[in-house]
Scaffold this motif. Structure first.
Motif, mmCIF file in Angstrom:
data_model
loop_
_atom_site.group_PDB
_atom_site.id
_atom_site.type_symbol
_atom_site.label_atom_id
_atom_site.label_comp_id
_atom_site.label_asym_id
_atom_site.label_seq_id
_atom_site.Cartn_x
_atom_site.Cartn_y
_atom_site.Cartn_z
ATOM 1 N N ALA A 176 0.825 -1.215 0.000
ATOM 2 C CA ALA A 176 0.000 0.000 0.000
ATOM 3 C C ALA A 176 0.858 1.262 0.000
ATOM 4 C CB ALA A 176 -0.924 0.001 1.219
ATOM 5 N N ASP A 177 2.167 1.119 -0.123
ATOM 6 C CA ASP A 177 3.065 2.282 -0.064
ATOM 7 C C ASP A 177 2.833 3.228 -1.247
ATOM 8 O OD1 ASP A 177 4.208 1.480 2.258
ATOM 9 O OD2 ASP A 177 6.127 0.864 1.393
ATOM 10 N N VAL A 178 2.754 4.533 -0.942
ATOM 11 C CA VAL A 178 2.674 5.587 -1.958
ATOM 12 C C VAL A 178 3.843 6.542 -1.709
ATOM 13 C CG1 VAL A 178 1.341 7.508 -2.884
ATOM 14 C CG2 VAL A 178 0.168 5.417 -2.153
ATOM 15 N N PHE A 179 4.597 6.837 -2.748
ATOM 16 C CA PHE A 179 5.780 7.682 -2.631
ATOM 17 C C PHE A 179 5.554 9.012 -3.349
ATOM 18 C CE2 PHE A 179 7.388 3.521 -1.770
ATOM 19 C CZ PHE A 179 8.448 3.699 -0.895
ATOM 20 N N ALA A 180 5.910 10.108 -2.676
ATOM 21 C CA ALA A 180 5.922 11.440 -3.284
ATOM 22 C C ALA A 180 7.382 11.815 -3.528
ATOM 23 C CB ALA A 180 5.252 12.452 -2.376
ATOM 24 N N PHE A 181 7.719 12.060 -4.786
ATOM 25 C CA PHE A 181 9.111 12.270 -5.179
ATOM 26 C C PHE A 181 9.389 13.739 -5.476
ATOM 27 C CE2 PHE A 181 7.931 8.002 -6.492
ATOM 28 C CZ PHE A 181 9.025 7.225 -6.136
ATOM 29 N N GLU A 182 10.659 14.104 -5.261
ATOM 30 C CA GLU A 182 11.140 15.413 -5.718
ATOM 31 C C GLU A 182 12.623 15.283 -6.024
ATOM 32 O OE1 GLU A 182 10.277 19.421 -3.751
ATOM 33 O OE2 GLU A 182 12.394 19.082 -3.237
ATOM 34 N N THR A 183 12.971 15.551 -7.271
ATOM 35 C CA THR A 183 14.375 15.614 -7.663
ATOM 36 C C THR A 183 14.700 17.061 -8.002
ATOM 37 O OG1 THR A 183 14.596 13.342 -8.462
ATOM 38 C CG2 THR A 183 16.048 14.972 -9.440
ATOM 39 N N LYS A 184 15.737 17.555 -7.360
ATOM 40 C CA LYS A 184 16.169 18.941 -7.585
ATOM 41 C C LYS A 184 17.549 18.926 -8.231
ATOM 42 C CE LYS A 184 17.373 23.140 -4.966
ATOM 43 N NZ LYS A 184 17.507 23.695 -3.586
ATOM 44 N N LEU A 185 17.632 19.492 -9.436
ATOM 45 C CA LEU A 185 18.897 19.600 -10.150
ATOM 46 C C LEU A 185 19.346 21.052 -10.128
ATOM 47 C CD1 LEU A 185 18.010 17.425 -13.278
ATOM 48 C CD2 LEU A 185 19.214 16.699 -11.206
ATOM 49 N N VAL A 186 20.577 21.290 -9.704
ATOM 50 C CA VAL A 186 21.101 22.662 -9.646
ATOM 51 C C VAL A 186 22.367 22.728 -10.494
ATOM 52 C CG1 VAL A 186 21.860 24.562 -8.184
ATOM 53 C CG2 VAL A 186 20.182 22.914 -7.321
ATOM 54 N N PRO A 187 22.228 23.189 -11.754
ATOM 55 C CA PRO A 187 23.419 23.323 -12.608
ATOM 56 C C PRO A 187 24.294 24.469 -12.090
ATOM 57 C CG PRO A 187 21.496 24.210 -13.706
ATOM 58 C CD PRO A 187 20.997 23.594 -12.447
ATOM 59 N N ASN A 188 25.500 24.566 -12.629
ATOM 60 C CA ASN A 188 26.422 25.551 -12.081
ATOM 61 C C ASN A 188 26.116 26.981 -12.511
ATOM 62 O OD1 ASN A 188 27.153 24.749 -14.629
ATOM 63 N ND2 ASN A 188 29.036 23.748 -13.955
ATOM 64 N N TYR A 189 25.055 27.220 -13.276
ATOM 65 C CA TYR A 189 24.593 28.596 -13.483
ATOM 66 C C TYR A 189 23.480 28.929 -12.498
ATOM 67 C CZ TYR A 189 21.290 26.078 -16.517
ATOM 68 O OH TYR A 189 20.369 25.210 -17.019
ATOM 69 N N GLY A 190 23.145 27.990 -11.573
ATOM 70 C CA GLY A 190 22.345 28.327 -10.408
ATOM 71 C C GLY A 190 20.849 28.160 -10.502
ATOM 72 N N LEU A 191 20.308 27.760 -11.652
ATOM 73 C CA LEU A 191 18.856 27.661 -11.804
ATOM 74 C C LEU A 191 18.354 26.321 -11.236
ATOM 75 C CD1 LEU A 191 16.089 28.549 -12.982
ATOM 76 C CD2 LEU A 191 16.787 27.393 -15.107
ATOM 77 N N ILE A 241 16.120 23.245 -10.903
ATOM 78 C CA ILE A 241 15.167 22.562 -11.764
ATOM 79 C C ILE A 241 14.542 21.426 -10.949
ATOM 80 C CG2 ILE A 241 14.842 21.254 -13.893
ATOM 81 C CD1 ILE A 241 17.388 22.632 -14.961
ATOM 82 N N TYR A 242 13.224 21.481 -10.791
ATOM 83 C CA TYR A 242 12.535 20.481 -9.981
ATOM 84 C C TYR A 242 11.733 19.540 -10.878
ATOM 85 C CZ TYR A 242 13.458 23.303 -5.813
ATOM 86 O OH TYR A 242 14.044 23.999 -4.790
ATOM 87 N N VAL A 243 11.873 18.255 -10.617
ATOM 88 C CA VAL A 243 11.036 17.253 -11.257
ATOM 89 C C VAL A 243 10.318 16.501 -10.125
ATOM 90 C CG1 VAL A 243 10.919 15.286 -12.834
ATOM 91 C CG2 VAL A 243 12.698 17.035 -13.137
ATOM 92 N N LYS A 244 8.972 16.568 -10.132
ATOM 93 C CA LYS A 244 8.194 16.002 -9.036
ATOM 94 C C LYS A 244 7.240 14.923 -9.556
ATOM 95 C CE LYS A 244 8.284 20.357 -6.451
ATOM 96 N NZ LYS A 244 7.457 21.408 -5.761
ATOM 97 N N GLY A 245 6.713 14.162 -8.646
ATOM 98 C CA GLY A 245 5.735 13.144 -9.038
ATOM 99 C C GLY A 245 5.304 12.297 -7.852
ATOM 100 N N GLU A 246 4.253 11.531 -8.057
ATOM 101 C CA GLU A 246 3.743 10.640 -7.016
ATOM 102 C C GLU A 246 3.375 9.301 -7.659
ATOM 103 O OE1 GLU A 246 1.261 12.118 -3.665
ATOM 104 O OE2 GLU A 246 -0.250 10.711 -4.458
ATOM 105 N N ALA A 247 3.701 8.238 -6.987
ATOM 106 C CA ALA A 247 3.423 6.907 -7.531
ATOM 107 C C ALA A 247 3.181 5.937 -6.379
ATOM 108 C CB ALA A 247 4.582 6.426 -8.397
#
Length: 488
Positions: A168-183, A185-191
């Protein structure tokens, strides 16, 4: 503001290093430098537009299917670069440039890979790991949204098997990418975790339904055989619960069909059985390694089964085909009831001083084997006393030479105990103990009943003497009685 030309490429043109600017302000830019003995002057107007504070994209809700080979739960893949590019299209030539910017080297010796921060939340658990976006030490199987360095930023949600606790596990994800120009970038999701639909189904040979309850009966292992007249042992240990149920799945037509041994091994499907904590006290009854040992007096014991895939319990496995939550295993008692063929008469006309009988002479206790016209083998030595009432095997009386039914390897019978006795008039059942006083006695150690006629008076009424006995052993405390009639 300072502008310095630093490089020239025939295809890309001039590269300028710009410093000292302010976002949102328009500048007239002029820069001069010599390239290949040619003095070059560059002049233009430019407005510096700041990058947004962040950009983000959310993947569609998904299910995580199990890959037994990789030991990963994995969702479908989606390219996210186009949706992200729409948020920064004034800053990048195209989506491909945004994707490659995560690994492009920058002036000043900055690393050529974005920082990656992986986070996943399931219930009250938070799983976090930090890595470089491109790094050989970045484990491929960690729980995260993985973003591929493929020019499309193809992303998918995945969960390591070790991070899954239930189906019954549900996971909420967040991946944060920070390139060296500082922006950022978030990729989110739930599964949610999706466990393959395996289930348990009873085996008709060992399990039946009576009164709406699924159950099995213990048989007992007789050594060397059930019909042998030279028994050496009896056991109700190692009752194999795994043989009571089989693993099934639905075929294309929705019919439950057996799962092959190869698939069971590949998917790491495992049964487990236990007596629930809510069960009544069950001394002498236990399960270890899916083997039930039934040396207790409960008439039945509830058994809870689970089916797991690689250690993850499939929650509905024992309710999908039938509801087996009430499954019980019923006791087998290897001992029949006490019997006495007929009331023993003690005639007193011989005018003896005392009359003595031994209850072992007429008390009978037999086992459940099919001997003596289905009556079983006798356990009591009729020539013995209660001090040691059990027979000794001689290879012909139902037990091997030297084997006794009170042995722990056989029935574990304790001593026969006299619980009480009564003396009543045979014609009306009234209590006669006061009238006879100590003329009728029962020796609790030997089981001898004695009627004393030392008063030298003739008995005027028949008297019934009833001796109540019991014997304890692992599966029961069995009661019986012996009745004597003292004749006038």
């Amino acid at each position: 503001m300072k502008v310095v030309p630093v490089a020239y490429d025939a295809d890309e043109g001039y590269t300028l290093r710009v410093s000292g600017y302010t976002f949102g302000k328009r500048y007239a830019v002029e820069a001069s430098s010599e390239f290949e003995n040619v003095q070059v002057t560059i002049a233009f107007e430019a407005e510096f537009v700041a990058l947004p504070e962040k950009i983000e994209v959310t993947l569609p809700d998904a299910t995580l299917a199990y890959d037994a080979t990789e030991e990963l739960f994995v969702a479908e893949k989606n390219s996210v670069v186009d949706e992200l590019f729409e948020q920064v299209k004034d800053h990048f030539t195209d989506a491909a440039e945004l994707a490659t910017s995560l690994t492009r080297p920058y002036y000043g010796g900055s690393p050529n890979s974005a920082n990656a921060f992986y986070k996943a939340v399931c219930g009250d658990r938070t799983l976090e790991k930090n890595h470089w976006f491109l790094d050989g030490s970045n484990p491929a199987t960690i729980t995260r949204i993985a973003v591929a360095n493929d020019g499309k930023m193809t992303s998918h949600m995945q969960v390591n098997r070790a991070d899954v606790e239930t189906d019954a596990d549900v996971f909420a994800f967040e991946t944060k990418l920070v390139p060296n120009y500082g922006l950022p970038i978030y990729v989110k999701g739930e599964a949610r975790v999706e466990i393959p639909a395996y289930a348990a189904q009873h085996v008709d040979a060992w399990v039946y339904n009576a009164d709406g309850k699924w159950q099995s009966d213990v048989k007992g292992l007789w050594s060397p055989s059930f019909g042998s007249s030279a028994l050496t042992g009896f056991s109700v240990a190692d009752i194999d619960l795994e043989s009571a149920f089989t693993i099934v799945k639905k075929d294309a037509q929705g019919v439950w069909v057996p799962v092959s041994d190869d698939e069971i091994a590949a998917q790491k499907l495992v049964f487990a059985y236990e007596i629930p904590a809510t069960a009544p006290a069950h001394d002498g009854i236990e399960i270890a390694g899916n083997k039930l040992s039934y040396y207790g007096r409960n008439e039945s014991v509830p058994v809870v089964g689970t089916l797991s895939i690689d250690g993850i319990v499939i929650g509905n496995a024992f309710t999908a085909v039938n509801d087996y939550t009430s499954y019980e295993v019923n006791k087998f008692d290897p001992i029949r009831s006490f019997t006495q063929s007929e009331t023993v008469e003690i005639p007193t006309r011989t005018a003896e001083a005392t009359y003595t009988k031994n209850i072992c002479e007429v008390l009978s206790l037999r086992d459940m084997r099919d001997a003596d016209d289905m009556k079983g083998f006798e356990l009591i030595d009729h020539d013995a006393t209660l001090a040691d009432p059990w027979i000794t095997g001689d290879d012909t009386n139902g037990f091997a030479t030297g084997v006794r039914p009170n042995s722990d390897k056989v029935f574990g019978l304790e001593a026969i105990r006299i619980v009480s006795f009564s003396v009543t008039y045979a014609d009306n059942g009234f209590d006669a103990s006061a009238a006879l006083g100590d003329r009728v006695t029962v020796d609790e150690t030997t089981g001898r009943i004695t009627f004393s006629n030392l008063n030298n008076l003739s008995l005027q009424k028949d008297v019934d003497v009833t001796v109540n006995v019991e014997v304890a052993y692992p599966w029961a405390v069995k009661s019986g009685k012996v009745t004597y009639k003292i004749l006038k």
